[in-house]
Structure formats: C-alpha cells, structure tokens
Design a protein around this motif. Structure first.
Motif, short mmCIF file in Angstrom:
data_model
loop_
_atom_site.label_atom_id
_atom_site.label_comp_id
_atom_site.label_asym_id
_atom_site.label_seq_id
_atom_site.Cartn_x
_atom_site.Cartn_y
_atom_site.Cartn_z
N ASP A 1 28.83 -4.27 -17.29
CA ASP A 1 28.09 -3.97 -16.07
C ASP A 1 28.86 -4.40 -14.82
N ASP B 1 20.12 -1.84 -15.90
CA ASP B 1 18.84 -2.54 -16.04
C ASP B 1 17.71 -1.53 -15.85
N GLY C 1 15.30 -6.80 -15.94
CA GLY C 1 15.85 -7.75 -14.98
C GLY C 1 16.84 -8.72 -15.59
N ARG D 1 22.09 -2.58 -11.39
CA ARG D 1 20.70 -2.43 -10.97
C ARG D 1 20.29 -0.98 -10.67
N ASP D 2 21.27 -0.13 -10.38
CA ASP D 2 20.90 1.28 -10.15
C ASP D 2 22.10 2.18 -10.46
N GLU E 1 25.39 1.80 -8.59
CA GLU E 1 26.25 0.68 -9.02
C GLU E 1 26.99 1.00 -10.32
#
Ligand SMILES: Cc1ncc(COP(=O)(O)O)c(C=O)c1O
Length: 378
Positions: free
Chosen positions: A128, A154, A158, A163-164, A167
């Motif tokens: 990630d 994710d 969490g 996160r999106d 990214e």
C-alpha cells in the motif's frame, strides 16, 4: 525433505507417547483437532464455491498447518493466503503453489524471505506504499526472483491499505516502473463486516466495501493497470463476497476449524473441529476448576464455554485455570476431562506446538502449528 516435513517428524517423535491415545487420555491442556469434522467443513466450503463465481484462497492464519492447507487445495482451493512472510515460506515449501501474503511485508529480514522464497515459488504480497514496492523490487532483483503484488485498498476496516483509488495509482505506477515486481491486482479485506450480527446490515456493508474495491480496480484498469486478481472476503462474508461477479477470490479460512468468534454468525453449517482439552484439578461446591486457562485458550472477543456441558457457565479464565460454575452439583469430578471451545481460533492455535489429530476419537497423529507465534519457523 521440506522444512515443514522435517518439523513434522520432530514433533511426531516428541509427542509419540500421545499417538494412539483416546480423546480423554491425552495429556492436558491439549489442542484437539477433530479431523473428521474439519474434513466435512473443508468439503462443504469447496462445494459452496463450485456454485460461486469466485475461487477460494483459504487464509491459513487460523491453523498454520501445512497438512490442513494441502487438504483445502486438494479440495479445490487455488492456493492459500497468509498473514506473515514466515507463513508464506512454510506454505510454499510445503507444496502450495500459489501463496499470497495478504499483508504488508516491511522488515528487511521478512522482505528477504519473501524474495528468496519467490525464486522457486509463486509468491504474491499486498502493498500500500510506493516505498515498500521499491524495497520488495530491490530484494527480488538481488536474488533473481519476481514478486507479484496486490495493491491493498482499505474498504472500511481502517487497517492497512491505501485510503482511496487515487492513492492506489502512484503505487501501481511504481510497480509498473520497477523491475523484480509485477502488478497482479487488488485486495480489499472487509474485516469490519465479519461479525455484524444483523445479516441485512452485513450484506449492505459488504456490498459497499466490495463496490469500493471494484471501483478502484476499474480506475486503475482505465489508467493502464488491469487486475487479474481481485481478492477479499473472510469466513463471515464468504457467501456475499464470493457471489460478487467481479471478485475473483475469497480469503476465508476459519471455516475449516470454526471457533466461538464466528459461531452461529456464519452461514453454511460449519461445525466446531477445534477444542482444548482440560482436566478438573479442583472441585469446590458447584465450581470446578480446569487446568486450561488463558495460556491454553485464546479468549479474544469471547469467553469460550465448555463443549459438552451447556449447564456449566465459564466464569473466568486465569492463566492456568478455567473456572466453571454449575447451577448445582457438577457433573465433573476431580481428574475428569472436559473440553472448552476455542474463543478465537488463530490465537488459540498459536499457543500450541501441535494439534492432536483425532480420527474416530483416537489420536492418529500430531500436526505441527508452524510457524508458531509471530516469528520464523521452528
Ligand atoms: C487479510 C485477511 N484476509 C482474510 C481474513 C479472513 O480470515 P477468516 O477466515 O478467519 O475470516 C483475514 C482475517 O483476519 C484477514 O486479515
């Protein structure tokens, strides 16, 4: 002989006096694996997946057993998922052909292990962060291997994962630019849905999570990074995530043994294959005390009950003591044996060197828990 097979031999030797004993004769506390039940669970899940679009890639963190992993693959699973680099090494060297570390591998020793293992085995790792891509790529190049990578997003838990979808793009670009690694697809683990007791809410939450994963897959594909693998799911959501037409594989694993954590929440009729055997070491009024405390039973999330005595209420697990209160005169006396369920399978199994493997109520073998603990194999 593989490392796993060598360790199996060693433990079989060490526990040779237990083999051939009846269930109640095993030295306590002991981790009992009812193989007949585990086989039924494994066959049931394999059957379920024959009717679903996704494949099954069982997570082995619950059992850390090469024998159980091989059984799931023989039943039709496409490979296994692991939580650690060490687990991946053991599984690959035990003959599992497609091994995913569904987790980030960052410590240099662990990076080296996955890279070295990938020289002769198919190893995929979740990432990630572009810096981690560089680390893995450099290690793979150094040993002349290729690592395959899934970008983790994710999807609501969490924990790890970008996160999106935006990214995810620089991570994909870094993979595309690096030698030694190859982009295989995306992972989104909807761990926050697993224990949602309301089936409708669980369905809705899992759908939301899966939609976020698939949206990111499309976003990357449109920018030149198509995913051949889209991985997610667990024992609490196998029937939801496995039915999604765009998810290619489901990482459910606990179904093979089952525990209190999953209990009745999981549809599919899976049975409990895992118990801890204890001995009554004290009887005081309506209370009996067993010798299997929290050093023998993983009590995360729940206080595990007795297996065959619904009247007995487990009050407390101390380190070496399990206290059980009965409404009146206990059916268990000093020296009797009793079994408690695993509260949480992974943290129960991790406390033991071996499973005592029971067939028809007799210990026919001991199977190593390997790697035991968070570290490297024995
Ligand atoms: C990344 C990942 N995948 C899948 C699972 C599913 O495992 P289980 O079958 O125990 O639900 C877990 C459980 O923690 C996990 O962390």
């Amino acid at each position: 002989m593989s490392v796993a097979d060598r360790i199996h031999e060693q433990w079989r030797e060490r526990y040779s006096d237990q083999i051939g004993r009846a269930r109640d004769e095993v030295t306590t506390p002991a981790l009992l694996l009812d193989l007949d039940v585990a086989k039924r669970n494994i066959a049931k899940m394999a059957d379920n997946f024959r009717d679903l679009p996704a494949e099954l890639r069982p997570h082995i963190k619950v059992h850390k057993s090469a024998e159980l992993a091989r059984m799931t693959v023989e039943a039709g699973a496409i490979g296994v998922a692991c939580a650690t680099a060490w687990e991946a090494k053991v599984m690959a060297e035990s003959g599992i052909e497609d091994v995913l570390v569904a987790n980030q591998v960052v410590h240099p020793d662990k990076v080296r292990v996955v890279a070295e293992t990938a020289r002769e085995h198919r190893i995929t790792v979740a990432v990630d962060d572009p810096r981690n891509v560089d680390q893995l790529a450099a290690a793979a190049r150094e040993v002349g291997a290729e690592l395959e990578l899934l970008i983790e997003i994710d999807v609501g838990m969490g924990r790890c994962g970008v996160r999106d979808r935006e990214e995810a793009l620089p991570v994909a670009e870094r993979i595309a630019a690096a030698e030694g690694v190859r982009f295989r697809g995306m992972q989104g683990y909807e761990g926050h849905c697993m224990l949602e007791p309301d089936r409708d809410v669980r369905l809705e939450e899992a759908h939301k999570a899966n939609a976020k994963l698939v949206d990111a897959v499309d976003f990357l594909a449109e920018r030149g990074h198509p995913s051949e693998v889209v991985s997610g799911g667990g024992t609490g959501t196998w029937y939801i995530t496995g039915a999604h037409p765009r998810i290619t594989e489901v990482q459910a694993g606990s179904y093979a043994l089952m525990d209190c954590f999953h209990g009745n929440l999981v549809p599919g009729g899976f049975e409990v294959a895992l118990t801890v055997l204890g001995t009554v070491i004290s009887t005081q009024g309506n209370t009996v005390v067993l010798d299997c405390g929290r050093k023998s039973v993983g009590i995360d999330f729940v206080t595990p009950p007795l297996a065959h005595h619904p009247d007995g209420e487990v009050r407390f697990y101390a380190e070496e003591h399990c206290l059980v209160d009965f409404p009146d005169r206990p059916p268990l006396d000093l020296g009797d044996r009793a079994e408690v369920l695993a509260g949480y399978g992974p943290t129960t199994v991790n406390l033991y060197d071996v499973f005592h493997v029971l067939e028809d109520g007799v210990v026919t073998d001991v199977w190593p828990v390997n790697p035991r603990g968070p570290g490297p194999p024995a």
